[in-house]
Write a protein that holds these residues in place. Structure first.
Motif, PDB file in Angstrom:
ATOM      1  N   VAL A  72       2.809  12.326 -11.769  1.00  0.00           N
ATOM      2  CA  VAL A  72       1.946  11.249 -11.270  1.00  0.00           C
ATOM      3  C   VAL A  72       2.094   9.998 -12.112  1.00  0.00           C
ATOM      4  N   ALA A  73       2.220  10.147 -13.424  1.00  0.00           N
ATOM      5  CA  ALA A  73       2.360   8.973 -14.296  1.00  0.00           C
ATOM      6  C   ALA A  73       3.631   8.199 -13.983  1.00  0.00           C
ATOM      7  N   LEU A  74       4.737   8.901 -13.743  1.00  0.00           N
ATOM      8  CA  LEU A  74       5.994   8.220 -13.397  1.00  0.00           C
ATOM      9  C   LEU A  74       5.901   7.528 -12.041  1.00  0.00           C
ATOM     10  N   LEU A  75       5.250   8.176 -11.081  1.00  0.00           N
ATOM     11  CA  LEU A  75       5.071   7.554  -9.767  1.00  0.00           C
ATOM     12  C   LEU A  75       4.198   6.308  -9.866  1.00  0.00           C
ATOM     13  N   ALA A  76       3.143   6.375 -10.666  1.00  0.00           N
ATOM     14  CA  ALA A  76       2.257   5.219 -10.817  1.00  0.00           C
ATOM     15  C   ALA A  76       2.980   4.062 -11.508  1.00  0.00           C
ATOM     16  N   GLU A  77       3.818   4.376 -12.488  1.00  0.00           N
ATOM     17  CA  GLU A  77       4.604   3.320 -13.147  1.00  0.00           C
ATOM     18  C   GLU A  77       5.576   2.670 -12.172  1.00  0.00           C
ATOM     19  N   ALA A  78       6.169   3.482 -11.303  1.00  0.00           N
ATOM     20  CA  ALA A  78       7.090   2.932 -10.300  1.00  0.00           C
ATOM     21  C   ALA A  78       6.354   2.038  -9.318  1.00  0.00           C
ATOM     22  N   LEU A  79       5.149   2.450  -8.922  1.00  0.00           N
ATOM     23  CA  LEU A  79       4.361   1.609  -8.018  1.00  0.00           C
ATOM     24  C   LEU A  79       4.003   0.283  -8.676  1.00  0.00           C
ATOM     25  N   ALA A  80       3.577   0.333  -9.930  1.00  0.00           N
ATOM     26  CA  ALA A  80       3.217  -0.890 -10.636  1.00  0.00           C
ATOM     27  C   ALA A  80       4.434  -1.791 -10.819  1.00  0.00           C
ATOM     28  N   ALA A  81       5.617  -1.216 -11.071  1.00  0.00           N
ATOM     29  CA  ALA A  81       6.834  -2.003 -11.266  1.00  0.00           C
ATOM     30  C   ALA A  81       7.269  -2.709  -9.988  1.00  0.00           C
ATOM     31  N   GLN A  82       7.047  -2.079  -8.838  1.00  0.00           N
ATOM     32  CA  GLN A  82       7.462  -2.718  -7.580  1.00  0.00           C
ATOM     33  C   GLN A  82       6.371  -3.600  -6.986  1.00  0.00           C
ATOM     34  N   GLY A  83       5.216  -3.677  -7.666  1.00  0.00           N
ATOM     35  CA  GLY A  83       4.165  -4.587  -7.221  1.00  0.00           C
ATOM     36  C   GLY A  83       3.202  -4.008  -6.205  1.00  0.00           C
ATOM     37  N   THR A  84       3.164  -2.714  -6.062  1.00  0.00           N
ATOM     38  CA  THR A  84       2.226  -2.088  -5.141  1.00  0.00           C
ATOM     39  C   THR A  84       0.833  -2.156  -5.737  1.00  0.00           C
ATOM     40  N   ALA A  85      -0.092  -2.767  -5.002  1.00  0.00           N
ATOM     41  CA  ALA A  85      -1.440  -2.989  -5.539  1.00  0.00           C
ATOM     42  C   ALA A  85      -2.460  -1.999  -4.999  1.00  0.00           C
TER      43      ALA A  85
ATOM     44  N   THR B 192       2.359  14.524  -2.387  1.00  0.00           N
ATOM     45  CA  THR B 192       3.427  14.124  -1.480  1.00  0.00           C
ATOM     46  C   THR B 192       3.387  12.612  -1.353  1.00  0.00           C
ATOM     47  N   ALA B 193       4.509  11.969  -1.678  1.00  0.00           N
ATOM     48  CA  ALA B 193       4.624  10.514  -1.588  1.00  0.00           C
ATOM     49  C   ALA B 193       5.983  10.186  -0.987  1.00  0.00           C
ATOM     50  N   SER B 194       5.988   9.348   0.030  1.00  0.00           N
ATOM     51  CA  SER B 194       7.216   8.938   0.718  1.00  0.00           C
ATOM     52  C   SER B 194       8.019  10.131   1.218  1.00  0.00           C
ATOM     53  N   GLY B 195       7.313  11.169   1.663  1.00  0.00           N
ATOM     54  CA  GLY B 195       7.969  12.344   2.221  1.00  0.00           C
ATOM     55  C   GLY B 195       8.526  13.310   1.189  1.00  0.00           C
ATOM     56  N   GLN B 196       8.325  13.025  -0.093  1.00  0.00           N
ATOM     57  CA  GLN B 196       8.823  13.907  -1.140  1.00  0.00           C
ATOM     58  C   GLN B 196       7.655  14.552  -1.860  1.00  0.00           C
ATOM     59  N   ARG B 197       7.859  15.789  -2.283  1.00  0.00           N
ATOM     60  CA  ARG B 197       6.811  16.519  -2.999  1.00  0.00           C
ATOM     61  C   ARG B 197       7.038  16.410  -4.499  1.00  0.00           C
ATOM     62  N   PHE B 198       5.936  16.191  -5.206  1.00  0.00           N
ATOM     63  CA  PHE B 198       5.969  16.082  -6.661  1.00  0.00           C
ATOM     64  C   PHE B 198       4.856  16.929  -7.248  1.00  0.00           C
ATOM     65  N   GLY B 199       5.064  17.373  -8.464  1.00  0.00           N
ATOM     66  CA  GLY B 199       4.009  18.052  -9.203  1.00  0.00           C
ATOM     67  C   GLY B 199       3.080  17.017  -9.823  1.00  0.00           C
ATOM     68  N   LEU B 200       1.906  17.455 -10.231  1.00  0.00           N
ATOM     69  CA  LEU B 200       0.961  16.519 -10.834  1.00  0.00           C
ATOM     70  C   LEU B 200       1.438  15.998 -12.185  1.00  0.00           C
ATOM     71  N   ASP B 201       2.429  16.646 -12.776  1.00  0.00           N
ATOM     72  CA  ASP B 201       2.974  16.138 -14.026  1.00  0.00           C
ATOM     73  C   ASP B 201       3.808  14.878 -13.813  1.00  0.00           C
TER      74      ASP B 201
ATOM     75  N   THR C 252       0.847  -1.202   0.000  1.00  0.00           N
ATOM     76  CA  THR C 252       0.000   0.000   0.000  1.00  0.00           C
ATOM     77  C   THR C 252       0.877   1.244   0.000  1.00  0.00           C
ATOM     78  N   ALA C 253       0.587   2.131  -0.918  1.00  0.00           N
ATOM     79  CA  ALA C 253       1.281   3.423  -0.971  1.00  0.00           C
ATOM     80  C   ALA C 253       0.333   4.491  -0.454  1.00  0.00           C
ATOM     81  N   VAL C 254       0.877   5.446   0.274  1.00  0.00           N
ATOM     82  CA  VAL C 254       0.079   6.545   0.805  1.00  0.00           C
ATOM     83  C   VAL C 254       0.528   7.826   0.119  1.00  0.00           C
ATOM     84  N   TRP C 255      -0.417   8.441  -0.585  1.00  0.00           N
ATOM     85  CA  TRP C 255      -0.161   9.702  -1.260  1.00  0.00           C
ATOM     86  C   TRP C 255      -1.017  10.773  -0.622  1.00  0.00           C
ATOM     87  N   THR C 256      -0.473  11.957  -0.445  1.00  0.00           N
ATOM     88  CA  THR C 256      -1.231  13.105   0.053  1.00  0.00           C
ATOM     89  C   THR C 256      -1.365  14.099  -1.090  1.00  0.00           C
ATOM     90  N   LEU C 257      -2.591  14.386  -1.454  1.00  0.00           N
ATOM     91  CA  LEU C 257      -2.856  15.301  -2.560  1.00  0.00           C
ATOM     92  C   LEU C 257      -3.222  16.668  -1.995  1.00  0.00           C
TER      93      LEU C 257
END
Length: 153
Positions: free
Chosen positions: A102-115, A91-100, A80-85
């Motif tokens: 999100v696609a890279l973060l989602a690909e990383a989650l899918a690659a590591q098996g986060t469901a 904000t994911a894993s204590g780091q801030r990201f722009g909404l641009d 389980t990943a926790v994102w704060t919008l």
């Protein structure tokens, strides 16, 4: 001057000018406004989003099982990943990201098996940002997304 050469002028009645109101210009303007608002409106069909509601107790909460003993309610925390919008971004894993990103973060989650993803919404987050995150996660194969109210009280 002879009397025959004198002409008498007859005053003709003046025609009153009538101004007519043409509806054509107004109809053209209304169609232009209609086209403008249709193009500038948000056309995302919110009814097409697959949103399911449920209790926090899990699948077995209604049949007498406690959440601890229900097998459907137990979720591996590593899956389980926790994102704060926030209105400023994500904000994911204590780091801030722009909404641009999100696609890279989602690909990383899918690659590591986060469901599973828990999205915590802060106040004043635009609905379009929530839709963007949900659609991006769904496109990357992450179908289990939970949304929580992150209002600080």
């Amino acid at each position: 001057m002879p009397a025959a050469s004198r002409t008498t002028r007859i005053a003709l009645p003046e025609r009153r000018r009538r101004y007519r109101f043409s509806m054509t210009a107004m109809a053209d303007m209304l169609f232009q406004l209609l086209i403008f608002f249709m193009l500038s409106a948000n056309l995302t069909p919110f009814a097409m989003l697959d949103v399911r509601t449920g209790s926090l107790g899990g699948a077995g909460a209604g049949n007498g099982e406690t959440p601890a003993t229900s097998p459907a309610a137990v979720t591996d925390i590593r899956a389980t990943a926790v994102w704060t919008l926030t209105p400023q971004g994500l904000t994911a894993s204590g780091q801030r990201f722009g909404l641009d990103r999100v696609a890279l973060l989602a690909e990383a989650l899918a690659a590591q098996g986060t469901a599973n993803v828990l999205v915590v919404l802060r106040p004043e987050v635009p609905v379009q940002d929530v839709i963007t995150v949900l659609e991006t996660l769904s496109a990357r194969g992450i179908g289990s997304v939970q949304i929580a109210d992150g209002t600080i009280r």
